[in-house]
Design an enzyme around this catalytic site. Sequence first.
Site, short mmCIF file in Angstrom:
data_model
loop_
_atom_site.label_atom_id
_atom_site.label_comp_id
_atom_site.label_asym_id
_atom_site.label_seq_id
_atom_site.Cartn_x
_atom_site.Cartn_y
_atom_site.Cartn_z
N SER A 1 -5.96 4.13 8.12
CA SER A 1 -6.11 2.98 7.36
C SER A 1 -6.94 2.77 8.37
O SER A 1 -8.27 1.58 7.66
CB SER A 1 -5.29 3.18 6.80
OG SER A 1 -4.63 3.60 5.43
N SER B 1 -4.88 -0.91 0.62
CA SER B 1 -5.18 0.45 1.66
C SER B 1 -4.99 1.12 0.98
O SER B 1 -4.63 2.60 1.38
CB SER B 1 -4.31 0.81 2.94
OG SER B 1 -4.11 1.30 4.09
N LYS C 1 -10.81 2.56 7.45
CA LYS C 1 -11.16 1.31 6.18
C LYS C 1 -12.02 0.73 6.59
O LYS C 1 -13.38 -0.35 5.53
CB LYS C 1 -10.45 1.29 5.36
CG LYS C 1 -9.33 2.82 4.46
CD LYS C 1 -7.98 2.18 3.98
CE LYS C 1 -7.28 3.54 3.00
NZ LYS C 1 -5.92 3.35 3.24
N LYS D 1 -7.31 -4.96 8.49
CA LYS D 1 -5.94 -4.34 8.04
C LYS D 1 -4.99 -3.61 8.84
O LYS D 1 -5.53 -3.22 10.40
CB LYS D 1 -7.66 -2.70 8.24
CG LYS D 1 -7.23 -2.17 7.36
CD LYS D 1 -6.40 -2.20 6.22
CE LYS D 1 -6.32 -0.57 5.12
NZ LYS D 1 -4.67 -0.82 5.46
#
Length: 390
Positions: free
Chosen positions: A59, A124, A62, A235
Amino acid sequence: MTKLLTVLALPAAVLAVAYPALAAAPQFDTPAPVAFMEDLSSGAVLYAKDADRRMPPASMAKMMTVYTAFQMIKSGDLKLSTEYEVRPETWQRWHGPAAGSTMFLSVGERVSVANLLYGIVTLSGNDACVVLAEGASGTEQAFTERMNENAQKLGLTNSHFGTSNGWPDGGVTYVTARDLAKLAAATITEFPQLYKQFYSRRDFTWGKTMGAGQAITQANRDPLLGRVAGADGLKTGHTDEAGYGFTGSAEQNGRRLVMVVAGLTSFNQRAQESIRFMEWGFRAWQARPVVKAGKTVGTAAVQLGDSNEVELVAPKALAVTVPSGTRPQLSGKIVYDGPVKAPIKQGAHIADLVVSAPGLPEQRMPLVAARDVGQAGFFGRAMAGLRGLF
């Protein structure tokens, strides 16, 4: 006239500090297979462990989805208030336990870009990424093409994105820790207001539970928020192939650090190592002022301008990062691609101050033009051409 890399050595008196002492870089050890830390305030790389290894980002990919959305918002191609509808096909693909993290979107509901960004950053949400990508560019593939264009522009030479959410795709999507740090830095510096708005939220509420219909609130997985002073992003990521990773940033007393860890074995280990790593960065290193804001550091040669050179000044107070408690001897040089072609705007970043010290990483800080330099007139250009012949 061909541009050449120009390097000008600086006398020690130009730098605010110069002490006859050596300073070895502080030691740090981590079980993370991959780790990287940079002090954005000075450009110093404080730690690097296998930082150029290609790896699945999970993730953390992202971050590029969000960067691309921020860029479209800044250019006017996207508005925070625009709403996109959740297509049945998208919902079906990214619904249920096998689809990973979710924003709990529903079929047919219309969701604003702002809420989708909260769903991506804070929750997320894999579903949120695809809905945003399809809404902004028509298809997820078209959006990922924009992501890869941005990666090239940012110089992420060891990164490629095949999806908008980092879902495992057989190796099509890969990054390095160094590239993730560069992406984080670009997000923070290019979009400071959007970064502040979306990356430091502690939790977000969206969707309702089955049956009782209660609102679903999920916490931000960022392990630094509320635990390290000045932490405000970015993140986490986790898949079976990638392990547990995190790209984070914090600012204390004017120093902005960006860190990356990857390949850890558990949620708790990621949290512990992220906190320990960031605290080490602030505790073991400190800033030493070198140039006051607005001080003239040197000059750069100008090509085809109404002046042959332009003064270079510090756009802000510049400081180097050194081990805490040390005062190493510093040396500096000005580096730029020159001569710099006119016209030049006052405040334009046209050179760098590169500072080095024995045993420490080289540090690079921007220098800007002190004034406007216009283009030379006809006769000035003609004379420049004649000089070039000889």
